[in-house]
Design a protein around this motif. Sequence first.
Motif, short mmCIF file in Angstrom:
data_model
loop_
_atom_site.label_atom_id
_atom_site.label_comp_id
_atom_site.label_asym_id
_atom_site.label_seq_id
_atom_site.Cartn_x
_atom_site.Cartn_y
_atom_site.Cartn_z
N LEU A 1 0.86 -1.71 0.54
CA LEU A 1 -0.25 0.37 -0.08
C LEU A 1 0.66 0.91 0.01
N GLN B 1 3.55 2.37 2.53
CA GLN B 1 3.37 2.15 4.35
C GLN B 1 3.07 1.44 4.61
N HIS C 1 3.30 -2.76 12.91
CA HIS C 1 1.59 -2.31 14.01
C HIS C 1 2.21 -3.52 15.90
N GLY D 1 -4.44 5.12 11.02
CA GLY D 1 -4.86 3.60 11.28
C GLY D 1 -5.75 3.08 10.40
N ASP E 1 -5.57 1.13 8.06
CA ASP E 1 -5.64 -0.51 7.61
C ASP E 1 -6.41 -1.41 8.43
N VAL F 1 -10.06 7.12 14.46
CA VAL F 1 -10.22 8.29 13.85
C VAL F 1 -9.34 8.45 12.75
N ASP G 1 -9.36 9.79 6.22
CA ASP G 1 -9.62 8.69 4.63
C ASP G 1 -10.10 7.98 5.27
N ARG H 1 -12.60 11.32 10.14
CA ARG H 1 -12.55 13.35 10.75
C ARG H 1 -10.96 12.75 10.52
N SER I 1 0.16 7.72 11.75
CA SER I 1 0.45 7.98 10.75
C SER I 1 1.07 7.74 9.67
N PRO J 1 -1.73 15.56 4.33
CA PRO J 1 -2.82 15.23 5.19
C PRO J 1 -2.03 14.70 7.10
N TYR K 1 10.12 -0.23 5.08
CA TYR K 1 10.95 0.73 5.39
C TYR K 1 12.45 1.34 4.73
N1 SAM Z 1 0.42 1.32 9.47
C1 SAM Z 1 0.82 1.76 8.54
C2 SAM Z 1 2.40 2.02 8.46
O1 SAM Z 1 2.70 1.88 8.72
O2 SAM Z 1 2.75 3.13 8.20
C3 SAM Z 1 0.33 2.92 7.44
C4 SAM Z 1 0.04 4.42 8.36
S1 SAM Z 1 -2.12 4.58 8.30
C5 SAM Z 1 -2.00 3.54 6.51
C6 SAM Z 1 -1.47 6.37 8.04
C7 SAM Z 1 -2.76 6.57 7.84
O3 SAM Z 1 -3.65 7.82 8.80
C8 SAM Z 1 -3.37 7.04 6.19
O4 SAM Z 1 -5.07 6.15 6.35
C9 SAM Z 1 -3.95 8.69 6.71
O5 SAM Z 1 -5.12 8.91 5.73
C10 SAM Z 1 -4.11 9.16 8.16
N2 SAM Z 1 -3.85 10.07 8.12
C11 SAM Z 1 -3.28 11.06 7.44
N3 SAM Z 1 -2.99 12.17 8.14
C12 SAM Z 1 -4.77 12.06 9.12
C13 SAM Z 1 -5.37 12.82 10.33
N4 SAM Z 1 -4.65 14.16 10.34
N5 SAM Z 1 -6.51 12.27 10.57
C14 SAM Z 1 -6.70 11.37 11.02
N6 SAM Z 1 -5.92 10.58 10.17
C15 SAM Z 1 -5.04 10.86 9.37
#
Ligand code: SAM
Length: 308
Positions: free
Chosen positions: A44, A51, A61, A83, A85, A103, A106, A135, A155, A161, A222
């Motif tokens: 992803l 991510q 995780h 989070g 996912d 929270v 997206d 939110r 995050s 975002p 990473y």
């Molecule tokens: N767990 C993974 C990792 O190893 O980095 C992925 C992290 S997870 C996909 C990060 C999530 O944070 C994304 O789905 C993103 O939409 C969300 N995100 C980013 N900015 C945000 C905000 N301001 N408020 C809430 N969620 C946010």
Amino acid sequence: MNAFQEKLYEHHSQVFTMDADLYQARTKFQDVLIFENRLFGRVLVLDGVVQLTERDNHIYHEMIAHVPLMAHGAAKRVLIIGGGDGGTLKEVLKHPVERVVLVEIDDDVIELSKRFFPQVSDGAFEDRRVTLVIRDGVEYVTQAEAKFDAVIVDSTDPIGPGEQLFTTAFYERCRNLLRPGGMIALQSGAPFYNPEQLDSVCSRLARSFHAVRPFLAPVPTYAGGMLALVAGGEDHKALRPPIKALREQFDRLRPNTGYYTPEIHRAAFTLAPAFTPAPKRLAKPERPPLPDQLVPLTILSKINESLR
Ligand code: SAM
């Protein structure tokens, strides 16, 4: 051969073969790319940054969830920011928690993760203890009245975002949401490539939390293979409890982990010098400044000193 190149750092990048294209689109907030790589499984990517992958997401995780929750020892209410996912949520639910609020800004990330990475959340979103809030996390922590025992900021990087989730003001709001003994844990990127970010995150957290300690998780996905996470709380010993206490709790919970163990919990807090801020003589890579830019306090050097 199709390939995806992650260009997160100016003088280094990593390349994954795209052995099957699965999905590509723009959501309201970010670009999403999902593909299959023969080594890592499904991958992803958000806004050009990897991510998670099927192969090693559990390491990240487990460490971001079990380190604060095992250290706390009796967390009942947990707040996860980001989070989408569901991987962190799945790990948090292995503890006897009563309520978890997740929270995520997206909702497309949640739906796409359920569709393409069902094993990552493994049904966690359907657990009756979970409240899902779509939110902005900054808005949520500014207005929330509920209190929590742990806040986990899962995050994206401070780009798009996720940018506002790395500010002093955000950390202060998170601290205000914590009950006595509460803890925070968050990710802070690849420390070898971006030591300034880790330094600045620790400095900002230290304005609100008496104890702030970075810890490491080896996640091959990473760049550089080593991810920095940071824990904050009321006192240093609580973040890294004695091995006996951790083992007793681990035996009681039997949380079915593939990477986290009490021994790894304690070892993860020992940072090698290579992960402290870069010597000044090296040219600093150019990258956009973090929001709310602070002069780095080289707090990591001080933390490392105190661990010796
Ligand atoms: N767990 C993974 C990792 O190893 O980095 C992925 C992290 S997870 C996909 C990060 C999530 O944070 C994304 O789905 C993103 O939409 C969300 N995100 C980013 N900015 C945000 C905000 N301001 N408020 C809430 N969620 C946010």
